[in-house]
Design an enzyme around this catalytic site. Structure first.
Site, PDB file in Angstrom:
ATOM      1  N   THR A 113      64.584  31.370  68.807  1.00 38.42           N
ATOM      2  CA  THR A 113      65.390  31.607  70.032  1.00 38.42           C
ATOM      3  C   THR A 113      65.693  32.976  70.013  1.00 38.42           C
ATOM      4  O   THR A 113      66.185  33.630  69.131  1.00 38.42           O
ATOM      5  CB  THR A 113      66.361  30.751  70.670  1.00 38.42           C
ATOM      6  OG1 THR A 113      65.966  29.689  70.473  1.00 38.42           O
ATOM      7  CG2 THR A 113      66.710  31.265  72.004  1.00 38.42           C
TER       8      THR A 113
ATOM      9  N   CYS B  27      74.275  48.694  48.647  1.00 34.75           N
ATOM     10  CA  CYS B  27      74.108  47.588  48.050  1.00 34.75           C
ATOM     11  C   CYS B  27      74.288  47.444  46.624  1.00 34.75           C
ATOM     12  O   CYS B  27      74.656  46.347  46.212  1.00 34.75           O
ATOM     13  CB  CYS B  27      72.445  47.149  48.311  1.00 34.75           C
ATOM     14  SG  CYS B  27      71.957  47.695  50.020  1.00 34.75           S
TER      15      CYS B  27
END
Ligand code: PLP
Length: 399
Positions: free
Chosen positions: A247, A335
């Site tokens: 969705t 990261c």
């Protein structure tokens, strides 16, 4: 935070949201909450918002709106592009060319394919982080299906010769993907002029929300003989041309589109201002801090990126000391800064592991002011002096 002021200079890790984006999202959380696949008018309102957003995002890179696949992140877009093309075309060939300084989202996706029997070429780069075009062309074989080379590097800011890479890909009939997460909305991109077939971007690097990204996917059939050149890596409902089921996050996408609209309007001005700040920081540090140097290319670099090598001390210590003065910067990429391994990007440009540990990345953005830059330039030298006095590495220092 004890410091009296806080100066954010880590825009490459993520950006604060532009208040104008927050305003648009707030509105769409209320009015575009429907499921864009529903037939009723609430669903259709969401579908309209989605269609308009798609057009806006496409327009920034000269794409058509049905060539935009919304995703949940830049990482997801990279995964869909690389895995989707590699798996779909494995009968054609199992060779992919990428570079040695890709973001982990591309690097680790390619490594995964390697474990699955694909052959991956990680092109080396020169001391500025640029790939060699002749080497790229030499590496292409009949088995090559994809070239994936980033538009601009997230650590050192180097901008790759994208138009030239696109021309080589086209000449050899190989698909070309570029991770443009750092470049999108910061420098002009034209997927036609640059012959880009797939491009990844992310909203949170552009004053938009986290968790919203996109993949530009050239309409099938435009490259002769390829037909449909990609398959999905997730299965579900038929959203986003079957490429990204789930969705749709319409309010987030509306925020992304607002961020793109702002970037489009403000890009020339922002390039000018940020380049000025960037060059001021570089010049000031190289002149005033002994044993410092610039990582990345002096001019072929993002307008907002500064990456400095500071000898004899650890980038991590500099970042922590800057933080106690109220300044957010970074060492390596966000990261990799949690791991002790030196950044693969800095190793790829030829730095020794010890040098790679001494890097400081300062990235500026829309909300950076003259005062912020002055404050940083005032606080940095005493921090470096102090750390060098304590450094066990300083014995190597000649003076
Ligand atoms: C931040 C970044 C990504 C990852 O994007 P997310 O939306 O955080 O998943 C990928 N590539 C580059 C070059 C980036 O800077």
């Amino acid at each position: 935070m004890n410091a009296s002021r806080y100066v954010y200079l880590d825009y490459a890790a993520t950006t604060p949201m532009d208040p104008r984006v927050i305003e648009v999202m707030n509105e769409h959380f209320r009015i575009s909450y429907g499921n864009s696949s529903s037939l009723h008018s609430i669903g259709q309102k969401a579908a309209q918002t989605l269609a308009k957003s798609r057009e806006t995002v496409a327009s920034l890179i000269n794409a058509k709106s049905d060539e935009i696949i919304f995703t949940s992140s830049g990482t997801e877009a990279d995964n869909i592009a690389i895995l989707g093309v590699a798996l779909k075309n494995q009968n054609r060939g199992k060779h992919i060319i990428t570079s040695a300084l890709e973001h982990h989202a591309v690097e680790n996706t390619c490594k995964n394919l390697k474990n699955r029997g694909f052959s991956i070429t990680f092109l080396p780069v020169d001391k500025y982080g640029l790939i060699d075009l002749r080497e790229l062309e030499d590496m292409i074989t009949d088995e090559t299906t994809l070239i994936s080379i980033m538009f601009a590097n997230n650590e050192i800011g180097t901008i790759e010769p994208i138009k030239e890479i696109g021309a080589i890909a086209k000449k050899h009939d190989v698909l070309f993907h570029t991770d443009a997460v750092q470049a999108f909305g910061k420098v002009p991109i034209d997927i036609e002029a640059m012959n880009i077939d797939l491009l990844s971007a992310s909203a949170h690097k552009l004053y938009g929300p986290k968790g919203v990204g996109m993949l530009y996917l050239r309409n099938k059939g435009i490259r002769e003989g390829w037909g449909k050149f990609i398959e999905p890596i997730m299965y579900g409902g038929g959203h986003e041309r079957d490429m990204r089921p789930s969705t749709i996050n319409v309010p987030g996408i509306a925020g992304f589109a607002k961020a793109v609209e702002l970037a489009k309007n403000e890009m020339p001005k922002e390039i000018e201002i940020q380049t000025k700040y960037r060059d001021k920081i570089i010049k000031n540090v190289l002149e005033n801090i002994e044993d410092s140097y610039l990582n990345g290319h002096p001019t072929k670099r993002l307008p907002n990126n500064v990456n400095l090598g500071i000898r004899f001390i650890e980038g991590e210590s500099i970042v922590l000391d800057l933080d106690s003065e109220g300044i957010a910067a970074s060492t390596g990429s966000a990261c990799s800064s949690k791991s002790l391994d030196p950044s693969h990007v800095l190793l790829a440009i030829g730095l020794k592991p010890q040098e790679a540990h001494g890097s400081l990345r300062v990235t500026i953005g829309r909300f950076t002011t003259d005062d912020d830059v002055e404050y940083f330039l005032e606080k940095l030298p005493p921090i470096i002096d102090r750390l060098r006095k304590m450094s066990p590495l300083k014995g190597n220092k000649k003076k």
